[in-house]
Design a protein around this motif. Structure first.
Motif, short mmCIF file in Angstrom:
data_model
loop_
_atom_site.label_atom_id
_atom_site.label_comp_id
_atom_site.label_asym_id
_atom_site.label_seq_id
_atom_site.Cartn_x
_atom_site.Cartn_y
_atom_site.Cartn_z
N MET A 147 11.44 1.27 -5.67
CA MET A 147 12.72 0.68 -5.27
C MET A 147 13.43 1.55 -4.23
O MET A 147 14.04 1.04 -3.30
N ARG A 148 13.33 2.87 -4.39
CA ARG A 148 13.96 3.77 -3.41
C ARG A 148 13.28 3.64 -2.04
O ARG A 148 13.92 3.73 -1.01
N VAL A 149 11.96 3.40 -2.08
CA VAL A 149 11.26 3.20 -0.80
C VAL A 149 11.71 1.89 -0.15
O VAL A 149 11.95 1.83 1.05
N VAL A 150 11.86 0.84 -0.98
CA VAL A 150 12.32 -0.45 -0.44
C VAL A 150 13.67 -0.27 0.25
O VAL A 150 13.92 -0.82 1.33
N ASP A 208 13.70 6.83 0.10
CA ASP A 208 12.55 7.73 0.12
C ASP A 208 11.57 7.20 1.17
O ASP A 208 11.38 5.99 1.30
N ALA A 209 10.99 8.11 1.92
CA ALA A 209 10.00 7.71 2.92
C ALA A 209 8.62 7.80 2.30
O ALA A 209 8.26 8.83 1.74
N PRO A 210 7.82 6.73 2.35
CA PRO A 210 6.47 6.78 1.77
C PRO A 210 5.55 7.60 2.67
O PRO A 210 5.77 7.68 3.87
N ASP A 211 4.53 8.20 2.06
CA ASP A 211 3.53 8.91 2.86
C ASP A 211 2.66 7.89 3.60
O ASP A 211 2.16 8.14 4.69
N GLY A 253 0.79 -1.24 0.00
CA GLY A 253 0.00 0.00 0.00
C GLY A 253 0.82 1.28 0.00
O GLY A 253 0.47 2.22 0.70
N LEU A 254 1.88 1.31 -0.81
CA LEU A 254 2.73 2.50 -0.81
C LEU A 254 2.04 3.67 -1.51
O LEU A 254 1.51 3.54 -2.62
N ARG A 255 2.05 4.81 -0.81
CA ARG A 255 1.61 6.06 -1.42
C ARG A 255 2.70 7.08 -1.21
O ARG A 255 3.28 7.15 -0.13
N LYS A 256 2.97 7.85 -2.26
CA LYS A 256 3.99 8.89 -2.14
C LYS A 256 3.68 9.99 -3.13
O LYS A 256 3.44 9.72 -4.30
N ARG A 257 3.67 11.21 -2.64
CA ARG A 257 3.37 12.36 -3.49
C ARG A 257 4.60 13.26 -3.55
O ARG A 257 5.22 13.54 -2.53
#
Lengths: 508, 311
Positions: free
Chosen positions: B49-52, B56-59, B11-15
């Motif tokens: 991939m950057r979140v993994v 990057d921090a997901p929202d 459920g990754l969300r990132k803006r």
């Protein structure tokens, strides 16, 4: 364990870029070049000094001292006391060549003295009247205690007394010869059984405090004494009428000078004497009273060049990671942001400290050698002070390198970060010490900006009982060596905290 | 961890400003096969991939490697090897020194650097400045870095970029052998053709979410793209006969129709039984590329009214 691995990785990163390693070496070379340029002149006036131009007398604490004064003295053995009245302290100033006018310098001194020997720098304790600071008790150059205020006159004389008991000398003053006040007591461990006791007068040169560096002009003082009374074992066999007058040190030393047609002298006046002299019994300080001489920090003048080079290296150590996207690889390998920043900081701090200590270890002996070759005095300081300046140079560069790295991490652009460090650190330092700025402004810059850290290199001492021009242009920082360093460290901590916060918050 | 080196994204969300880069991205990458991570540029592959990797921090949502957030892994390169950007190099540092600092960061010996340099065919160039490397050589160096910690899971972003045909063959066989040894392998690409013959599983993404998460054989079988082209002098009769047999028929020209829903053999039987004449029968097998285009057509249309996307 993780921290050590990250540190190992960052060290490997640093040492595998030839430009950075060469930068560290180049920083050392740059600062030595500045030293060679700064010591290129020869002292033309060295022949005017009769004493060896290469050395200043050294006091019991290892500090450079002036010990030049006119002394009417007698060798006395064992314990005893000396008591005398002073009815006047007058003097002449020679502010224009060939011209003298009445006047007295604030720290002109006249009084009684118990001294280890006639050697310059030997231990002593003295009670005295002064030009503007009332009665004082001083001992071993650096200690000063206040007694009765005001200048003596025939109507209001000052009574002074020194009592020797073993290695302790105690000073008293009195306004009437009846009611005595103990001013203080000095332990002089090196005092032999037989000491030199008598009347003395000294007067440091008049200091012009206008202008950032100021200047000096000759000043001579005369103290008028009543009968000197000896007490205890000293009373037996003492013959004050046969006391010898001598100019200790041969001349008035570096901080004093006789006006034309004046010299140290004594004359009998009734049952007492008047004693005329110039010179000073006090630690040597910088500024106009020191004359042509080098202090240790003058040999460290190239530090700022090393600082600029190390700033470039430290900033690039972090900004290249952002420019190339390498920071992603770094953080994938070591996800702890604080740990990475700490490891990078440790690497540049270690390199910069080593560079600073090497710069000082090369520059100080080299500067001394250059000074001797060009007939300049070198201001003598205790070993511990020289060591503080040496290690302080390392610490100064270490803290500024950490500041540079932190600003690099915050700003992520080399040019901006390097400019920020140069403008806040190097520029205020150069403007302040070069005398371009008015002294108060220069002092505020050296209190508030990271340039305050350069104070850690100052070896010139500041004494409240010695008058000179205590401004950045004459080598005096407004904060103490460690106080100034604390200001720099504060800025560094602040920048590192900001960098940590941003690294934690930012993506990547 | 070594037993279950799966990569889980939930459920990754990132803006980023006005752009919704990730919009409920959810999938699990399992070991033992190469998983292709495909989608048009800007679909959210690199951001995922950057979140993994914790860069990057997901929202919203989370990503796990072997059941743990990446940032909590002790020596992360021993758990997940990754290649995000082959250009992330200091140009004046040699290839070996680049791997050396990475090795030191994981407590690995210098010999690991030499080992992976050999594995990717860069042993000869080990002492050269990485700044002088071609894009293909940089990709190899990036893959060497990913292999450095001998991790049970690998995640490579567009590793085929800049590789010559020989390089592409090499990397395909490398990925297949890594998966065959039980490793989890996630490989992103914006070109499905690069994953042909290597990916056993596909995660197709568009607009920051998963469009399809499926095995490659299943994907090919379910596609409407299995068509037969038929040339006949009686297209109307043929259409009627085939429609009665359950096929979908489209007229393509005066004497050509396109048939789907029946195999070639079934079509011949139906036409012969109805006495319908036909001249030519061509079966058309769907490629992965076509499958991908069909799957992402919706995502692309959806993008049309959604504004610009980040690449």
């Amino acid at each position: 364990m993780r921290g050590l691995r990250v540190l190992h990785a960052e060290w490997t990163k640093f040492r595998t870029i030839r430009g950075w390693v060469l930068g560290a070496v180049g920083a050392i070379l740059a600062s030595v070049l500045f030293l060679l340029a700064g010591t290129a002149s020869t002292n033309q006036s060295s022949t005017q000094h009769t004493q060896d131009a290469a050395t200043l007398p050294v006091g019991p604490g290892g500090e450079a001292v002036n010990d030049s004064f006119y002394f009417m003295h007698e060798a006395l053995t064992g314990d005893g006391s000396i008591t005398v009245t002073v009815t006047a302290l007058t003097g002449v100033l020679a502010q224009e060549p060939g011209h003298t006018s009445p006047g007295i310098t604030p720290w002109a001194k006249s009084g009684i003295l118990v001294k280890q020997s006639l050697e310059q720098g030997s231990q002593y304790a003295a009670m005295m009247v002064t030009g503007a600071h009332g009665v004082r008790m001083q001992d071993d150059f650096t200690h000063d205690r206040a007694g009765l205020p005001g200048r003596p006159s025939a109507a209001s004389p000052r009574w002074l007394r020194l009592v020797r008991a073993g290695s302790t000398v105690t000073g008293y003053d009195s306004a009437d010869g009846v009611h005595w006040t103990e001013i203080g007591s000095a332990r002089l461990a090196g005092l032999p059984a037989t000491v030199q006791v008598g009347l003395f007068t000294s007067s440091p040169a008049a200091v012009q405090t206008s202008g950032s560096r100021g200047g000096t002009s000759p000043a001579v003082a005369t103290g008028t004494f009543g009968h000197a009374a000896l007490g205890g074992p000293w009373a037996r066999g003492s013959r004050p009428d046969r006391w010898q007058g001598v100019q200790v040190g041969g001349d008035a030393g570096t901080s004093g000078s006789y006006a034309e047609n004046t010299s140290g002298a004594h004359t009998q006046t009734g049952s007492g004497f008047s004693v005329t002299g110039a010179g000073d019994i006090a630690p040597v300080v910088g500024g106009p009273t020191l004359g042509p001489a080098y202090a240790i920090e003058n040999f460290l003048v190239g530090t700022f060049a090393a600082l600029i080079v190390l700033t470039v290296v430290a900033v690039q150590f972090v900004t290249t990671e952002y420019r190339r996207g390498l920071i992603g690889t770094t953080l994938a390998a070591a996800p702890g942001r604080e740990r990475v920043l700490a490891a990078k900081t440790a690497v540049v701090v270690t390199v910069a400290f080593a560079v600073g200590v090497v710069v000082a270890a090369i520059s100080i002996p080299l500067g001394r050698q250059r000074a001797h070759a060009t007939h300049f005095l070198v201001f003598t300081v205790p070993r511990a002070v020289e060591l503080r300046a040496t290690l302080g140079t390392g610490l100064l560069l270490a803290a500024t390198a950490a500041l540079s790295l932190a600003l690099g991490a915050v700003l992520r652009r080399s040019a901006t970060a390097i400019t920020a460090v140069v403008v806040t650190t190097v520029l205020p330092y150069l403007l302040a010490v070069s005398g371009v700025l008015p002294a108060p402004l220069a002092q505020w810059l050296l209190r508030l900006t990271p340039a305050a850290g350069f104070a850690v290199q100052q070896t010139l001492p500041h004494y409240a009982h010695v008058l000179t021009v205590y401004t950045p242009a004459s080598g005096y920082f407004p904060l103490s060596p460690w106080g100034g360093y604390a200001v720099l460290s504060g800025w560094t901590m602040l920048a590192l905290a900001a960098a940590t916060l941003l690294l934690r918050r930012r993506d990547g | 961890m070594k037993d279950d080196p799966r990569i889980e994204v939930e459920g990754l969300r990132k803006r980023f400003g006005a752009t919704q880069a990730l919009n409920g991205m959810t999938f699990t990458v399992r070991p033992g096969r190469v998983t292709g991570f495909v989608g048009p540029n800007g679909a959210g592959k690199s951001t995922t991939m950057r979140v993994v990797l914790g860069l990057d921090a997901p929202d919203q949502g989370r990503a796990l490697v072997g059941g743990q957030p990446y940032r909590t892994l002790g020596s992360p390169l021993r758990h997940l090897g990754s290649l995000l950007d082959a250009g992330a190099l200091q140009p004046s540092r040699s290839a070996r020194n680049h791997l050396l600092w990475l090795a030191h960061s994981q407590g690995l010996p210098a010999s690991r650097a030499d080992r992976v340099l050999e594995q990717v065919g860069l042993a000869e160039a080990a002492r050269r400045r990485a700044g002088g490397f071609s894009l293909g050589m940089r990709q190899r160096l990036g893959i060497a870095a990913a292999l450095l910690g001998d991790p049970p899971a690998l995640m490579l972003d567009e590793p085929f970029n800049g590789l010559d045909p020989e390089g592409i063959l090499w990397i395909r066989s490398l990925l297949s052998s890594l998966a065959a040894h039980g490793r989890t392998v996630l490989v992103s690409s914006h070109l499905m053709s690069e994953l042909q013959d290597v990916a056993g599983h596909l995660i197709v993404v568009g607009r920051g979410r998963v469009v399809a998460d499926t095995g490659v054989p299943e994907l090919l079988a379910t596609l409407s793209a299995n068509r037969v082209t038929l040339r006949t002098s009686a297209p109307v009769a043929a259409t009627e006969a085939l429609a009665r047999a359950g096929a979908i028929v489209h007229a393509k020209g005066a004497d050509t129709v396109s048939v789907s829903g029946l195999t070639g053999e079934a079509i011949v039987t139906v036409l012969n039984a109805g006495g319908v004449p036909f001249a030519e029968l061509a079966t058309h097998r769907a490629t992965l590329e076509e499958a991908y285009l069909e799957l992402t057509r919706d995502a692309v249309q959806y993008r049309g009214d959604g504004g610009e996307e980040t690449a």
